[in-house]
Design an enzyme around this catalytic site. Structure first.
Site, mmCIF file in Angstrom:
data_model
loop_
_atom_site.group_PDB
_atom_site.id
_atom_site.type_symbol
_atom_site.label_atom_id
_atom_site.label_comp_id
_atom_site.label_asym_id
_atom_site.label_seq_id
_atom_site.Cartn_x
_atom_site.Cartn_y
_atom_site.Cartn_z
ATOM 1 N NE ARG A 188 -2.638 -2.735 3.312
ATOM 2 C CZ ARG A 188 -3.821 -2.916 3.275
ATOM 3 N NH1 ARG A 188 -4.672 -2.139 3.226
ATOM 4 N NH2 ARG A 188 -4.331 -4.206 3.597
ATOM 5 C CG ASP A 257 -5.125 2.704 5.454
ATOM 6 O OD1 ASP A 257 -5.357 3.790 5.694
ATOM 7 O OD2 ASP A 257 -5.879 1.973 6.027
#
Length: 492
Positions: A188, A257
């Site tokens: 991520r 995220d």
């Protein structure tokens, strides 16, 4: 990245866990917490087949044991990944607080996929959480992710949902469940932010090199592979968000995220599909200020990519000012790429094979007309491909009638026949999306009555979103006015 061990075990697993060979500051080794009485809620046989797994075996007790975390498959090395993230603009250290990455499965064709359990127990990153997940949100992710795949949008997939036989305590006790997620990877923006926050320059270089080797090996030939990585990630995010807009999808929680560098849609929490067109549509109960509203998603994607660029500055160039210049030059390409892809997609949705300068206003005027009349986004665009428009209030509106005449005139300036335009439109305008009220109907039946037939029927319809399916016409209908406004929740 090729597998280094091609041994295949009984259920068909072929694990090669390259991420677990990276430095251990990127993860914690930890097995899932076993559960009391797991049962299979739903199993994705077609995905299992595509992965080269032993579908018949995994559909039974063997699969229940693995997908519940009660049995670790041969070759797996469970880890919990560390990452950080900007959540609604505020930075925080995070990590897999209720998930375990079993490992990376290599398919018979050499493709590499993460196999992750979600809701599989507490981890060092759980903070005050219980590490568990509720059946409803896990089934919701299953429905939406599989619908997105059928729509042709890059996404994580769902292999299975098992119930745990244990209650999960939220406002009230709810049935616990574990989702098995399949992803190209779980790297991520927040993974890089985690390293940047610690000043771990070597870690950033190591992770960037790993990301290139795993996802974009062609970038190794670039003059500056890390700059090429930034540009590639940017382009993939633009493409992804444009595809979201074209089907009326609202992610709802575009935190850093929740942005995967491989370009897949990930983490289907408070997401939903828009019914009547409104660019300011927000479904998430926690997005009070509309940060992640429908029309703001491109800007938020650009914001997230900018955060990624900041983490790469130490490896883009040895001179700080030059690194910033290189990053800014790449980031400056976002608006033009977005505009080009957005217009290309909308032209296809309107049956246009050629380009004209006035196409932007043609597109925008239709959307404005739809917004002013609260027209259904999906059905309006799909019905435009019909030879005769349905007799609905919107299609009788004078403002739409005037727009329709402009559009018809625009179509006549193409060499392609009208039927070719209609075919193009049918291929780019789905007839079926996961209507929010239909999703809730399926979840209620599963949670309250343990009846999965409603969910299975919905999944069947959503597996062919571009087909007319007149026998399932009721699934095209928007919710009755009494069910608005619709609100979604995170489920964590």
């Amino acid at each position: 990245m090729k597998a280094t061990d091609n041994t295949t075990t009984g259920p068909g697993w072929n694990f090669d866990n390259s991420y677990a060979r990276l430095p251990d500051y990127l993860y914690t080794r930890l097995d899932p917490t076993p559960v009391r009485a797991p049962q299979m809620a739903i199993f994705n046989s077609s995905l299992s087949d595509a992965l080269g797994l032993a579908t018949n075996t995994l559909a039974g007790d063997e699969g229940v044991a693995i997908f519940s975390g009660n049995r670790i498959p041969e070759g797996a090395q469970p880890i919990c990944q560390a990452y950080a993230g900007h959540q609604f603009g505020y930075f925080t250290m995070l990590g897999d607080g209720r998930a375990h990455l079993l490992g990376e499965h290599i398919t018979p064709t050499g493709q590499r996929f993460d196999i992750q359990l979600k809701g599989s127990g507490r981890t060092p990153f759980s903070r005050s959480g219980d590490g568990r997940a509720v059946l409803g949100p896990m089934l919701r992710e299953y429905i939406i992710s599989e619908a997105m795949h059928a729509l042709g949008i890059s996404t994580t997939r769902s292999l299975a949902v098992v119930t745990t036989g244990e209650p999960v305590y939220r406002e009230t006790p709810l049935p616990g469940a574990i989702l098995t997620r399949v992803a190209a990877s779980h790297i991520r923006v927040g993974t890089f932010e985690y390293l940047a926050a610690q000043g771990n320059r070597d870690g950033i270089r190591t992770l960037a090199e790993y990301t290139i080797h795993r996802h974009f090996p062609e970038l190794l030939q670039a003059d500056n592979p890390f700059l090429a990585l930034l540009q590639t990630v940017l382009e993939k995010q633009v493409e992804l968000v444009v595809r979201w807009l074209h089907v009326g999808f609202i992610h709802g929680v575009m935190n850093t995220d929740n942005m995967a560098l491989c370009g897949e849609s990930i983490d289907y929490g408070p997401c939903a599909f828009m019914d009547s067109y409104d660019p300011d549509t927000v479904f998430s109960s926690i997005d009070q200020d509309g940060r992640y509203a429908f029309a703001r998603q491109p800007a938020m994607a650009q914001w997230n990519v900018t955060r990624f660029a900041e983490t790469l500055l130490p490896v883009l160039h040895d001179e700080g000012e030059k690194a910033v210049e290189l990053a800014n030059r790449s980031l400056a390409t976002f608006p033009d790429i977005f505009q080009r892809l957005r217009m290309d997609g909308m032209r296809a949705k309107l049956g246009l094979f050629t380009k004209e300068d006035a196409d932007m206003s043609l597109m925008q005027d239709l959307l404005t007309c739809m917004q002013q009349n609260q027209a259904d986004y999906t059905n309006t665009l799909r019905d435009l491909a019909l030879e005769t428009l349905p007799d609905t209030p919107f299609f009788r509106e004078p403002s739409f009638t005037a727009w329709h005449q402009r559009w018809q005139t625009r179509l006549t300036r193409q060499e392609e026949p009208v039927e070719a335009s209609r075919a193009l439109m049918r291929a780019h305008n789905p007839a079926f999306i996961p209507r929010n009220h239909r999703v809730e109907e399926a979840l209620a039946a599963a949670q309250e009555r343990h009846d999965f037939t409603v969910l299975e029927k919905l999944l069947e319809v959503l597996s062919r979103p571009y087909d007319d399916q007149p026998e399932h016409a009721e699934y095209r209908q928007p919710p009755p006015p009494s069910e608005k406004p619709y609100q979604t929740f995170c489920g964590t």
